[in-house]
Design an enzyme around this catalytic site. Structure first.
Site, PDB file in Angstrom:
ATOM      1  CB  SER A 128      -0.962  -0.028   1.362  1.00  0.00           C
ATOM      2  OG  SER A 128      -1.503   1.395   1.402  1.00  0.00           O
ATOM      3  CE1 TYR A 143      -4.767  -1.301   5.409  1.00  0.00           C
ATOM      4  CE2 TYR A 143      -3.205   0.406   4.543  1.00  0.00           C
ATOM      5  CZ  TYR A 143      -4.019  -0.541   4.329  1.00  0.00           C
ATOM      6  OH  TYR A 143      -4.510  -0.972   2.845  1.00  0.00           O
TER       7      TYR A 143
END
Length: 246
Positions: A128, A143
């Protein structure tokens, strides 16, 4: 082009889109996930196979490796968003790493030896932009770090496996509208077209971009057509890499 693929987290969202794209390219696709109904639905619709289990459970991943056909392309896509309140529950915080990092490791550990033995294979790990973008208010502390770990793991593994003709890639799908991102609602954010990640994975499966193994590839910013023209420049200038430069 690889012939057999396995996509974790393939029962919905980005994983489902990747599974459909690979099947459209003529590949035999196995999808995995925790929800049997989702996995079986996608598998039936793409003419593939569904395997139920959890990427963070070693016994499930090893069972997949034993039951699946010889996998040419492994796509480690399974993930969770993690807790919004990072202080509230340490177990929930750590579980983000169990799914995103341990899950990627377990899958690579299970399938890479098979690829090495056959002398060929490709692995695409879904990371990501959160792995490197500046922190923002309200951002989860689980995250981003977990995705950074996925990329660094992928880069090191790529260096180890490339001499054995197994190529590992780390990609960012961008910010795609899925159930996981539904909490953002209609916010004006840099949304990425949902077809970008599947198209990039399909291109990586061909072997044309093997020399970019270990590089960080963004589905929207590195479309195959443009990436093809930049291969030599990326290698020469050490681009598409997360580096500390002084």
């Amino acid at each position: 082009m690889a012939e057999v693929a396995l996509v974790t987290g393939g029962g919905r969202g980005i994983g489902e889109s990747i599974a459909r794209e690979l099947a459209a390219a003529g590949m035999q696709v196995t999808v995995t996930g925790r929800t049997r109904e989702q996995v079986d639905r996608v598998a039936a619709e793409v003419g593939g196979r569904g395997l139920v289990g959890d990427v963070s459970r070693r016994e499930d991943v090893e069972r997949w490796a034993a039951e699946a056909a010889e996998v040419d392309l492994l796509v480690c896509n399974a993930g969770i968003s993690g807790p919004d309140d990072d202080v509230a529950d340490p177990d929930a915080w750590w579980h983000t790493f169990e799914v995103k990092v341990l899950g990627v490791y377990l899958c690579c550990r299970a399938f890479a030896p098979q690829m090495i033995e056959r002398g060929a294979g490709r692995i695409v790990n879904v990371a990501s932009g959160a792995a490197y973008l500046p922190a923002r208010d309200g951002q989860s502390t689980s995250y981003g770090p977990s995705k950074a770990a996925v990329h660094r793991f992928s880069e090191i593994l790529a260096a180890q496996l490339a001499p054995r003709n197994v190529f590992v890639f780390s990609i960012s799908p961008g910010l795609v509208r899925t159930d996981m991102t539904s909490r953002f609602g209609d916010a004006d954010l840099p949304w990425t077209p949902p077809e970008c990640a599947p198209q990039l994975v399909r291109a990586l499966a061909t072997g044309e971009f093997d020399s970019l193994a270990g590089r960080y590839l963004h589905a929207e910013h590195d479309p195959p057509g443009e990436l093809r023209q930049r291969i030599e420049q990326i290698a020469a200038d050490d681009l598409n890499a997360i580096r500390l430069r002084r």
